[in-house]
Design an enzyme around this catalytic site. Structure first.
Site, PDB file in Angstrom:
ATOM      1  N   CYS A 118       0.850  -1.176  -0.093  1.00 45.88           N
ATOM      2  CA  CYS A 118      -0.102  -0.016  -0.191  1.00 45.88           C
ATOM      3  C   CYS A 118       1.080   1.238   0.096  1.00 45.88           C
ATOM      4  O   CYS A 118       1.820   1.439   0.929  1.00 45.88           O
ATOM      5  CB  CYS A 118      -0.753   0.018   1.203  1.00 45.88           C
ATOM      6  SG  CYS A 118      -1.810   1.573   1.402  1.00 45.88           S
ATOM      7  N   CYS A 129     -11.064  14.760   5.147  1.00 48.51           N
ATOM      8  CA  CYS A 129     -12.144  13.825   5.561  1.00 48.51           C
ATOM      9  C   CYS A 129     -12.198  13.749   6.949  1.00 48.51           C
ATOM     10  O   CYS A 129     -11.073  13.620   7.476  1.00 48.51           O
ATOM     11  CB  CYS A 129     -12.084  12.366   4.797  1.00 48.51           C
ATOM     12  SG  CYS A 129     -11.869  12.758   3.095  1.00 48.51           S
ATOM     13  N   CYS A 132     -10.410  10.706   9.070  1.00 45.82           N
ATOM     14  CA  CYS A 132      -9.119  10.355   8.384  1.00 45.82           C
ATOM     15  C   CYS A 132      -7.997  11.264   9.140  1.00 45.82           C
ATOM     16  O   CYS A 132      -7.857  12.293   9.047  1.00 45.82           O
ATOM     17  CB  CYS A 132      -8.989  10.494   6.886  1.00 45.82           C
ATOM     18  SG  CYS A 132      -7.400  10.307   6.299  1.00 45.82           S
ATOM     19  N   SER A 212      -7.557   3.827  -5.084  1.00 42.91           N
ATOM     20  CA  SER A 212      -8.433   4.263  -4.214  1.00 42.91           C
ATOM     21  C   SER A 212      -8.500   5.662  -4.289  1.00 42.91           C
ATOM     22  O   SER A 212      -7.733   6.436  -4.109  1.00 42.91           O
ATOM     23  CB  SER A 212      -8.279   3.763  -2.997  1.00 42.91           C
ATOM     24  OG  SER A 212      -9.217   4.342  -2.176  1.00 42.91           O
TER      25      SER A 212
HETATM   26  N1  SAH Z   1      -7.316   9.409  -0.359  1.00 41.07           N
HETATM   27  C1  SAH Z   1      -7.720   8.074  -0.946  1.00 41.07           C
HETATM   28  C2  SAH Z   1      -6.743   7.014  -0.568  1.00 41.07           C
HETATM   29  C3  SAH Z   1      -6.119   7.096   0.891  1.00 41.07           C
HETATM   30  S1  SAH Z   1      -7.199   6.750   1.950  1.00 41.07           S
HETATM   31  C4  SAH Z   1      -9.067   7.782  -0.489  1.00 41.07           C
HETATM   32  O1  SAH Z   1      -9.836   8.501   0.322  1.00 41.07           O
HETATM   33  O2  SAH Z   1      -9.753   6.621  -0.991  1.00 41.07           O
HETATM   34  C5  SAH Z   1      -7.445   4.956   2.087  1.00 41.07           C
HETATM   35  C6  SAH Z   1      -8.619   4.501   2.771  1.00 41.07           C
HETATM   36  O3  SAH Z   1      -8.544   4.486   4.158  1.00 41.07           O
HETATM   37  C7  SAH Z   1      -9.946   5.128   2.370  1.00 41.07           C
HETATM   38  O4  SAH Z   1     -11.037   4.398   2.118  1.00 41.07           O
HETATM   39  C8  SAH Z   1     -10.064   6.160   3.824  1.00 41.07           C
HETATM   40  O5  SAH Z   1     -11.462   6.409   3.635  1.00 41.07           O
HETATM   41  C9  SAH Z   1      -9.849   4.864   4.739  1.00 41.07           C
HETATM   42  N2  SAH Z   1      -9.421   5.423   6.025  1.00 41.07           N
HETATM   43  C10 SAH Z   1      -8.981   6.631   6.425  1.00 41.07           C
HETATM   44  N3  SAH Z   1      -8.920   7.018   7.633  1.00 41.07           N
HETATM   45  C11 SAH Z   1      -9.332   5.806   8.186  1.00 41.07           C
HETATM   46  C12 SAH Z   1      -9.578   5.351   9.842  1.00 41.07           C
HETATM   47  N4  SAH Z   1      -9.187   6.158  10.518  1.00 41.07           N
HETATM   48  N5  SAH Z   1     -10.249   4.116   9.885  1.00 41.07           N
HETATM   49  C13 SAH Z   1     -10.572   3.511   8.731  1.00 41.07           C
HETATM   50  N6  SAH Z   1     -10.379   3.592   7.380  1.00 41.07           N
HETATM   51  C14 SAH Z   1      -9.854   4.977   7.172  1.00 41.07           C
HETATM   52 FE1  SF4 Z   2      -9.914  11.597   2.515  1.00 39.18          FE
HETATM   53 FE2  SF4 Z   2      -8.264   9.737   1.352  1.00 39.18          FE
HETATM   54 FE3  SF4 Z   2      -7.507  12.459   1.916  1.00 39.18          FE
HETATM   55 FE4  SF4 Z   2      -7.927  10.661   4.025  1.00 39.18          FE
HETATM   56  S1  SF4 Z   2      -6.370  10.450   2.565  1.00 39.18           S
HETATM   57  S2  SF4 Z   2      -8.487  12.948   3.864  1.00 39.18           S
HETATM   58  S3  SF4 Z   2      -9.591   9.505   3.160  1.00 39.18           S
HETATM   59  S4  SF4 Z   2      -8.954  11.769   0.554  1.00 39.18           S
END
Ligand code: SAH
Ligand code: SF4
Length: 364
Positions: A118, A129, A132, A212
């Site tokens: 990954c 988000c 996150c 993703s």
């Molecule tokens: N930015 C991209 C890829 C990186 S995030 C995206 O958002 O898809 C990878 C995955 O981890 C995403 O599905 C995201 O929503 C999830 N993710 C982020 N923070 C998380 C958390 N604290 N617990 C579980 N999944 C999380």
């Molecule tokens: Fe959102 Fe993916 Fe960026 Fe985290 S890494 S803030 S889940 S877009």
């Protein structure tokens, strides 16, 4: 501009991440005659990506004089591994520091008959988000194509898996799911993935690569057309009002627009919809039923991700019973909905957490 390893741009040129025609241009700059450039670039490319050479002195089929000139003007150096954690379940997590001091994480997750690396595409993420951790990091920059690729080279180095293309390797699959939003750094991602997919490069099939995204709709179409990799969508909510809060890019491209782009995605593989389980927020039976309805007509699978908590996070994970009930409704709608095993929990595998731990350590 080639990626320079020093801020004033006079130091060695990093060759990692340069497509073959750019390697040819670098060779031209070193005085290699035109008639030889293509062959030399092909040799260099194979040394770098198929055999994992990290020094020009190993490239025994290049003339000694060219090796010396390459060593003087170019570099194959990897980012420094500043922290490594190995979990009891075999998951390895590396914190990598680039020449400018910025750090990202990559995680290797072994499974019985394959293993996924990954990788990150940005330092931090601009999209914020709310669940996150990466989205809370103040510093953001794009990784170069070389920095994206270097994460794959480091994994091969650490797993001892050179040369590429042999059967029985651990690192078989690539998921672009680490720190950052890959489709907001599309050009560098595309350059890196083309080299990763090149049979003379890392030789990873597009069927073994998944990108993703939180939903950068115009780039989804481009990614499908130009790269043809698998696609994962971070959906996390089935109604716009909630998704606007959880995944703010939804205010720009809403759920209907996003799913329309998914309907036209060319890959023959099912699209993975990621859904983080947040207690009392998005985990009701009604949410599950609406999810089934939304995905009708899209070849889809749903990954239910137990929320991985981080210090100060405003959410908690749904209970196991709730996650199982949610999964059962989706499965009853004929959509696979595995609850993703939390891998490497003992080593802070949630994206962004190793980096924060390292920053805390240095601050103390
Ligand atoms: N930015 C991209 C890829 C990186 S995030 C995206 O958002 O898809 C990878 C995955 O981890 C995403 O599905 C995201 O929503 C999830 N993710 C982020 N923070 C998380 C958390 N604290 N617990 C579980 N999944 C999380
Ligand atoms: Fe959102 Fe993916 Fe960026 Fe985290 S890494 S803030 S889940 S877009």
């Amino acid at each position: 501009m080639p990626a320079r390893n020093d801020p004033d741009g006079t130091g060695p040129v990093s060759l990692i991440g340069l497509p073959r025609e750019r390697l040819e241009a670098e060779l031209a700059a070193l005085g290699v005659p035109e008639g030889q450039r293509r062959m030399r670039a092909r040799q260099l490319f194979r040394w770098i990506y198929a055999r994992g050479a990290d020094a020009f002195s190993r490239m025994t089929d290049l003339p000694a004089e060219l090796r010396d000139r390459l060593a003087e003007h170019c570099s194959l150096s990897r980012p420094r591994i500043v922290a490594e954690q190995r979990s009891a379940d075999g998951t390895c997590k590396w914190l990598l520091r680039f020449a400018d001091g910025q750090e990202v994480e990559s995680v290797f997750i072994p499974e019985e008959d394959r293993g996924a690396l990954c990788i990150s595409t940005q330092v931090g993420c601009t999209l914020s988000c709310s669940f996150c951790h990466t989205g809370t990091m103040p510093l953001v920059r794009n990784l170069s194509a070389g920095e994206i690729l270097a994460q794959m080279l480091v994994a091969r180095d650490m797993l001892g898996e050179w040369p590429s293309g042999r059967p029985g390797r651990l690192f078989t699959n690539l998921v672009v799911m680490g720190m950052g939003e890959p489709l907001l750094n599309y050009d560098n991602l595309a350059t890196a993935l083309r080299i990763a997919m090149d049979p003379a490069g890392l030789d990873l099939s597009k069927r073994r690569i998944t990108v993703s995204t939180s939903g950068v709709v115009p780039r989804i179409e481009q990614c499908g057309r130009e790269l043809g990799t698998g696609l994962a969508i971070s959906l996390h909510a089935v109604r716009d009002a909630l998704r606007d809060r959880l995944v703010p890019i939804n205010r720009r491209w809403n759920i209907a627009t996003l799913l329309e782009a998914c309907r036209h995605y060319p890959s023959r593989r099912a699209i993975t919809f990621e859904y983080v389980m947040l207690r009392g927020v998005n985990d009701s039976d009604a949410d599950a039923r609406e999810l089934v309805r939304l995905l009708r007509g899209i070849p889809a699978k749903v990954n239910l991700i137990p929320f991985n908590p981080w210090p100060g996070a405003p959410f908690v994970c749904s209970s196991n019973d709730r996650m199982r009930a949610f999964a059962a409704i989706i499965e009853a709608g004929n959509i696979a909905a595995p609850i993703r095993l939390p891998r490497g929990r003992d080593i802070l595998a949630a994206c962004g957490q190793l980096k924060t731990a390292s920053q805390r350590h240095r601050a103390a």
